[in-house]
Design a protein around this motif. Sequence first.
Motif, PDB file in Angstrom:
ATOM      1  N   GLN A  78       0.821  -1.211   0.000  1.00 35.52           N
ATOM      2  CA  GLN A  78       0.000   0.000   0.000  1.00 35.52           C
ATOM      3  C   GLN A  78       0.852   1.256   0.000  1.00 35.52           C
ATOM      4  O   GLN A  78       0.561   2.220  -0.720  1.00 35.52           O
ATOM      5  CB  GLN A  78      -0.929   0.011   1.217  1.00 35.52           C
ATOM      6  CG  GLN A  78      -2.228  -0.753   1.032  1.00 35.52           C
ATOM      7  CD  GLN A  78      -3.229  -0.467   2.137  1.00 35.52           C
ATOM      8  OE1 GLN A  78      -2.926   0.243   3.106  1.00 35.52           O
ATOM      9  NE2 GLN A  78      -4.416  -1.028   2.024  1.00 35.52           N
TER      10      GLN A  78
ATOM     11  N   THR B 159      -4.076  -8.681  -0.277  1.00 40.04           N
ATOM     12  CA  THR B 159      -3.303  -7.670  -1.008  1.00 40.04           C
ATOM     13  C   THR B 159      -1.877  -8.141  -1.248  1.00 40.04           C
ATOM     14  O   THR B 159      -1.355  -8.049  -2.376  1.00 40.04           O
ATOM     15  CB  THR B 159      -3.308  -6.345  -0.224  1.00 40.04           C
ATOM     16  OG1 THR B 159      -4.648  -5.908  -0.028  1.00 40.04           O
ATOM     17  CG2 THR B 159      -2.523  -5.276  -0.968  1.00 40.04           C
TER      18      THR B 159
ATOM     19  N   SER C  65      -7.998   1.525   6.671  1.00 39.80           N
ATOM     20  CA  SER C  65      -7.959   0.099   6.325  1.00 39.80           C
ATOM     21  C   SER C  65      -6.968  -0.659   7.204  1.00 39.80           C
ATOM     22  O   SER C  65      -7.273  -1.740   7.725  1.00 39.80           O
ATOM     23  CB  SER C  65      -7.597  -0.067   4.846  1.00 39.80           C
ATOM     24  OG  SER C  65      -6.335   0.509   4.558  1.00 39.80           O
ATOM     25  N   ARG C  66      -5.781  -0.112   7.396  1.00 39.31           N
ATOM     26  CA  ARG C  66      -4.770  -0.814   8.192  1.00 39.31           C
ATOM     27  C   ARG C  66      -5.140  -0.824   9.673  1.00 39.31           C
ATOM     28  O   ARG C  66      -4.815  -1.776  10.393  1.00 39.31           O
ATOM     29  CB  ARG C  66      -3.398  -0.172   7.977  1.00 39.31           C
ATOM     30  CG  ARG C  66      -2.915  -0.274   6.537  1.00 39.31           C
ATOM     31  CD  ARG C  66      -1.445   0.062   6.410  1.00 39.31           C
ATOM     32  NE  ARG C  66      -1.144   1.441   6.721  1.00 39.31           N
ATOM     33  CZ  ARG C  66      -1.171   2.444   5.857  1.00 39.31           C
ATOM     34  NH1 ARG C  66      -1.523   2.214   4.593  1.00 39.31           N
ATOM     35  NH2 ARG C  66      -0.843   3.667   6.197  1.00 39.31           N
TER      36      ARG C  66
ATOM     37  N   ALA D  30      -8.597  -0.325  -1.928  1.00 42.67           N
ATOM     38  CA  ALA D  30      -8.447   0.186  -0.559  1.00 42.67           C
ATOM     39  C   ALA D  30      -9.385   1.354  -0.286  1.00 42.67           C
ATOM     40  O   ALA D  30     -10.022   1.424   0.771  1.00 42.67           O
ATOM     41  CB  ALA D  30      -7.003   0.597  -0.317  1.00 42.67           C
TER      42      ALA D  30
END
Length: 827
Positions: free
Chosen positions: A104, A290, A401-402, A450
Amino acid sequence: MATSKIGHTLAKGLGIKLNYRNPQGTDALSRGESLYSVSSADSFLEEEPTTWEWIQSITPSGPGMLRWAYNLFPFTHWIGHYNLQWLYGDLVAGITVGAVVVPQSMAYAKLAELDPQFGLYSSFMGVLIYWFFATSKDITIGPVAVMSTITGNVVNKAHDTNPDIPAHVIASALAIIAGAIICFIGLVRLGRIVDFISLAAISAFMTGSAINISVGQVPALMGITGFSNRESTYKVVINILKHLGRSQNDAAMGLTALFFLYLVRSLCNLGARRMPQRAKMFFFLSTLRTAFTILLYTLISWLVNRHHRSQKQRKFAILGTVPRGFQNAAVPTINSSIIKTFASEIPASIIVLLIEHIAIAKSFGRVNNYTIDPSQEMVAIGVTNLLGPFLGAYPATGSFSRTAIKSKAGVRTPFAGVITAIVVLLAIYALPAVFFYIPNSVLSAVIIHAVGDLITPPNTIYQFWRVNPLEVIIFFAGVFVTIFSSIENGIYTTICISVAVLLFRVLFAQGRFVGKVKVHSVVGDHIIDEVGKFRDKPFDAQDPDKAARNIFLPFEHGDGSNPQIEPQSPYPGIFIYRFSEGYNYPNANRYLDHMVATIFKQTRRTNAQSYPRLGDRPWNDPGPRRGRVEEHSDKPTLKAIILDFSSVNNVDITSVQHLIDVRNQLDRYASPDKVDWHLACINNRWTKRALASAGFGFPTPVNDGNMMERWKPIFSVAELGGQDSAAAAAQDRENARRVKDVEGRKASRDTDTVGQDESASSDSNEFVQTIVDSKAYGGGVTSRVVVVHGLNRPLFHIDLTSALQSAIANVERIGEYEPKGVGTPAP
């Protein structure tokens, strides 16, 4: 004492009237202070707050500074309790997030118009530094899509005016300036300013940004070139449709990668629902999709391009060379020429860094049952962006997201960030050769996948509509401005409209007149008595006095109460007015104009002959036509006004002056009588001081000199102990001693009350004797009771019930002394 004398002398020299608007011309703590101590429990006299108290409350103390320094490093609160179980949870979460953040961060670096290694540098510094200052265990700081897009806009703008300055230098300078400002805000503990940004504004910003970023990545996903993907979203869509036929081999890689990402997530979600006992396994498989997609398509790219390494020979665009290690570590370059290139973007950058991080942190804090400190989170963001550029990092903040992945992975403490930093560090030194073959279109697929989760779903928008339709309009306004203009303008639009709506609500606040309603607490067919116990007999509507209490409802039922209920007027000529949204200078006129207009409609002048000749009447009250008599005999005269301050926290000079003007206006209207003003539910000592300085809180003086005789004090009291308690026994002895003391000191009361004339002393002693003779202070009550509010402001009441009781008692008391034929006859 010396300071007080100096102050009085100085005030006299400057012409300052210390007793200005003091109704009795006595000291602030009067009505019996010579007979009772201010600190005694039963005769509580409330002291006004002082400026020195306020200065002390905002001035940091020694212990406060030590606590501030201690709270700057929250890890010291829990690091001593660290254990192996926590380490296991942090290890799993840290490695999981590391596998996500590496691909990412490189993709987001492309959004920022930087080489991919700068995304890795930002990720490393973000997760490594944050845990020292974190108050959230879930947040992961690093590159994010929206901030990367804004950084890319800044870099492009700077390149147009200063092409000689490297892009990473601009990005690092932006990080330091924004980080310094945010760190300062956090250090002075002003983190609550982010609360000015509403949820609708945040949702609009996230949704509009996600659409903007997704559309901007479609050209790279399809391999389309020949136009800028940094223009407004609608222009990019038009250009994509125009050039769709120029798609390259990149589309095959990008579209299939995007489809694969959504397919894996859908299958994992389906598996978790079908097999709940294996939900954890499916979660980790979904989380690693991912990384797996990047590895899979990197392998395909290597197989296709291993013999075509030159840029012209490549079958599709790939990432290219990524330097090993921290090649751009250096002292950041900052000067006025660099700052000028992005000065206009600093506000938007700060807002993005703050609202995304704080909103995420608060959300996950509520989910996981802990509370974050917004100011400390600002310190964390600020320090991260101050130190990160020394290794080449660009602006970083919390990633949604993380953070969600980290939370679901079972993180236990912020120390998981150190584990993630180790994973990123290994990637920086061990994997650059692998990064060479990553397809750019796959990175675009990763970005689109994402940011897709940031788009507000329709069901959430519908829930917004159910709560407040106006904020849905704000939401769509922000989204449309972002799509048709830019992310920055979308941010400013939603914030400005939200603030405008807030000011509109304050400016056009509508007060309400309330009436009395008798209610019962009913559970099933049983009523609850005064002590909260069920009665054996069912509810009997024929006996309305059982367990009944009075409440106050608006006459027009604007609160949604049952319109079949008709609130009763509390008493002829007495009005209860409730403020709805504070009482300050923007809405003071609206409140009081509405109140006065309603009072004039529902009452008549006390003295109908106040205008003996037609020409004496004012132009705005010309009276009836010639030959007709003004008939208002069915309306009561104005007696008292009760103001409900339950929604008021602070007042200002303008709002208090409006109250003074209205009081004088209504006194003229009720002349020769005076209107009593009772104020209930005041929640702030400074508000009491402001109102008391304007003459409120004490009966209005009258000309005949017998005000104390005409006024009947009513106070709310609270019980401290039972009849068998030690406090009660001590109070009995104390009451007996004080009664003797009062009788023995009557002869010397004139010398005890300094500066008061004989009439004021007499009034004061009569007041005290009234209190002494009351049941609350006599021997009739076995338990110890004390007044709730100070005796020196008897028209400040604890609730509307006591205010109404006091108003009615005084109206009836005054009626007993009213001469026949003058003013209002006694009811």
